[in-house]
Design a protein around this motif. Structure first.
Motif, PDB file in Angstrom:
ATOM      1  N   TYR A   1       6.856 -15.325   1.239  1.00 56.46           N
ATOM      2  CA  TYR A   1       6.434 -14.250   0.827  1.00 56.46           C
ATOM      3  C   TYR A   1       6.250 -14.255  -0.787  1.00 56.46           C
ATOM      4  O   TYR A   1       5.647 -13.718  -1.162  1.00 56.46           O
ATOM      5  N   ILE A   2       7.269 -14.762  -1.366  1.00 55.57           N
ATOM      6  CA  ILE A   2       7.403 -15.021  -2.764  1.00 55.57           C
ATOM      7  C   ILE A   2       7.401 -16.398  -3.052  1.00 55.57           C
ATOM      8  O   ILE A   2       8.300 -17.149  -2.818  1.00 55.57           O
ATOM      9  N   LYS A   3       6.353 -16.963  -4.090  1.00 50.63           N
ATOM     10  CA  LYS A   3       6.175 -18.291  -4.452  1.00 50.63           C
ATOM     11  C   LYS A   3       6.582 -18.225  -5.878  1.00 50.63           C
ATOM     12  O   LYS A   3       5.973 -17.542  -6.811  1.00 50.63           O
ATOM     13  N   THR A   4       7.369 -19.415  -6.312  1.00 49.86           N
ATOM     14  CA  THR A   4       7.358 -19.439  -7.666  1.00 49.86           C
ATOM     15  C   THR A   4       6.528 -20.707  -8.075  1.00 49.86           C
ATOM     16  O   THR A   4       6.387 -21.776  -7.471  1.00 49.86           O
ATOM     17  N   VAL A   5       5.638 -20.289  -9.191  1.00 49.76           N
ATOM     18  CA  VAL A   5       4.572 -21.154  -9.748  1.00 49.76           C
ATOM     19  C   VAL A   5       5.221 -21.765 -10.823  1.00 49.76           C
ATOM     20  O   VAL A   5       5.395 -21.108 -11.806  1.00 49.76           O
ATOM     21  N   HIS A   6       6.027 -22.986 -11.043  1.00 50.66           N
ATOM     22  CA  HIS A   6       6.716 -23.480 -11.965  1.00 50.66           C
ATOM     23  C   HIS A   6       6.045 -23.478 -13.650  1.00 50.66           C
ATOM     24  O   HIS A   6       4.845 -23.878 -13.618  1.00 50.66           O
ATOM     25  N   GLY A   7       6.659 -23.115 -14.495  1.00 50.23           N
ATOM     26  CA  GLY A   7       5.999 -22.943 -15.759  1.00 50.23           C
ATOM     27  C   GLY A   7       4.948 -21.680 -15.897  1.00 50.23           C
ATOM     28  O   GLY A   7       4.535 -21.571 -17.066  1.00 50.23           O
ATOM     29  N   ILE A   8       4.690 -20.930 -14.850  1.00 52.40           N
ATOM     30  CA  ILE A   8       3.882 -19.964 -14.842  1.00 52.40           C
ATOM     31  C   ILE A   8       4.496 -18.499 -14.499  1.00 52.40           C
ATOM     32  O   ILE A   8       4.412 -17.419 -15.156  1.00 52.40           O
ATOM     33  N   GLY A   9       4.951 -18.584 -13.391  1.00 49.00           N
ATOM     34  CA  GLY A   9       5.428 -17.327 -13.046  1.00 49.00           C
ATOM     35  C   GLY A   9       5.741 -17.241 -11.360  1.00 49.00           C
ATOM     36  O   GLY A   9       6.230 -17.993 -10.898  1.00 49.00           O
ATOM     37  N   TYR A  10       5.242 -15.964 -10.732  1.00 49.80           N
ATOM     38  CA  TYR A  10       5.491 -15.706  -9.318  1.00 49.80           C
ATOM     39  C   TYR A  10       4.310 -15.310  -8.406  1.00 49.80           C
ATOM     40  O   TYR A  10       3.085 -14.754  -9.165  1.00 49.80           O
ATOM     41  N   CYS A  11       3.785 -15.628  -7.233  1.00 47.81           N
ATOM     42  CA  CYS A  11       2.921 -15.167  -6.523  1.00 47.81           C
ATOM     43  C   CYS A  11       3.303 -14.698  -5.391  1.00 47.81           C
ATOM     44  O   CYS A  11       4.510 -15.043  -4.572  1.00 47.81           O
ATOM     45  N   PHE A  12       2.810 -13.524  -4.780  1.00 51.79           N
ATOM     46  CA  PHE A  12       3.146 -12.879  -3.482  1.00 51.79           C
ATOM     47  C   PHE A  12       2.127 -13.508  -2.735  1.00 51.79           C
ATOM     48  O   PHE A  12       0.940 -13.440  -2.712  1.00 51.79           O
ATOM     49  N   ALA A  13       2.717 -14.591  -1.803  1.00 57.80           N
ATOM     50  CA  ALA A  13       1.843 -15.178  -1.007  1.00 57.80           C
ATOM     51  C   ALA A  13       1.597 -14.852   0.487  1.00 57.80           C
ATOM     52  O   ALA A  13       1.036 -15.573   1.180  1.00 57.80           O
ATOM     53  N   ALA A  14       2.086 -13.851   0.813  1.00 58.35           N
ATOM     54  CA  ALA A  14       2.137 -13.374   2.279  1.00 58.35           C
ATOM     55  C   ALA A  14       0.585 -12.784   2.487  1.00 58.35           C
ATOM     56  O   ALA A  14      -0.186 -12.471   1.645  1.00 58.35           O
ATOM     57  N   SER A  15       0.123 -12.753   3.739  1.00 60.79           N
ATOM     58  CA  SER A  15      -1.086 -12.261   3.929  1.00 60.79           C
ATOM     59  C   SER A  15      -1.076 -10.800   4.034  1.00 60.79           C
ATOM     60  O   SER A  15       0.026  -9.982   4.202  1.00 60.79           O
ATOM     61  N   VAL A  16      -2.031 -10.138   3.347  1.00 63.01           N
ATOM     62  CA  VAL A  16      -2.109  -8.683   3.097  1.00 63.01           C
ATOM     63  C   VAL A  16      -3.352  -8.163   3.682  1.00 63.01           C
ATOM     64  O   VAL A  16      -4.367  -8.571   3.854  1.00 63.01           O
ATOM     65  N   ARG A  17      -3.157  -7.065   4.430  1.00 66.49           N
ATOM     66  CA  ARG A  17      -4.032  -6.001   5.248  1.00 66.49           C
ATOM     67  C   ARG A  17      -3.934  -4.721   4.976  1.00 66.49           C
ATOM     68  O   ARG A  17      -2.819  -4.254   4.783  1.00 66.49           O
ATOM     69  N   LYS A  18      -5.090  -4.040   5.005  1.00 75.26           N
ATOM     70  CA  LYS A  18      -5.257  -2.900   4.520  1.00 75.26           C
ATOM     71  C   LYS A  18      -4.916  -1.774   6.002  1.00 75.26           C
ATOM     72  O   LYS A  18      -5.570  -2.444   7.088  1.00 75.26           O
ATOM     73  N   THR A  19      -4.026  -0.888   6.088  1.00 78.01           N
ATOM     74  CA  THR A  19      -3.948  -0.268   7.006  1.00 78.01           C
ATOM     75  C   THR A  19      -4.324   1.381   6.771  1.00 78.01           C
ATOM     76  O   THR A  19      -4.229   1.841   5.805  1.00 78.01           O
ATOM     77  N   ALA A  20      -4.831   1.871   7.843  1.00 71.94           N
ATOM     78  CA  ALA A  20      -5.189   3.251   7.655  1.00 71.94           C
ATOM     79  C   ALA A  20      -3.973   4.240   7.870  1.00 71.94           C
ATOM     80  O   ALA A  20      -3.323   4.090   8.766  1.00 71.94           O
ATOM     81  N   PHE A  21      -3.717   5.173   7.073  1.00 71.93           N
ATOM     82  CA  PHE A  21      -2.556   6.208   7.188  1.00 71.93           C
ATOM     83  C   PHE A  21      -2.929   7.513   7.399  1.00 71.93           C
ATOM     84  O   PHE A  21      -3.832   8.125   7.230  1.00 71.93           O
TER      85      PHE A  21
END
Length: 69
Positions: free
Chosen positions: A49-69
């Motif tokens: 879910y969270i990847k560290t990009v050394h020397g830069i920062g962080y990335c949310f790496a999970a798949s994201v999908r939009k849902t209707a509420f």
């Protein structure tokens, strides 16, 4: 989440979370990310879910999908 897979620096993450006026130490965002990491990652040895990009920062790496509420 509007920017999945985009890498954010510590400063960018802090600005999004708290605003530009707040001054924090260099490692404050790391502590918060690591706490979140420990709570949501099923296997910390192989993060999905969270990847560290050394020397830069962080990335949310999970798949994201939009849902209707």
């Amino acid at each position: 989440m509007t920017n999945p897979h985009m890498v954010f620096s510590r400063d960018q993450l802090w600005d999004k979370a708290r605003g530009h006026e707040t001054i924090v130490g260099d490692r404050t965002i790391d502590v918060h990310v690591m706490r979140l990491f420990k709570k949501i990652e099923p296997d910390p040895a192989a993060p999905t879910y969270i990847k560290t990009v050394h020397g830069i920062g962080y990335c949310f790496a999970a798949s994201v999908r939009k849902t209707a509420f």
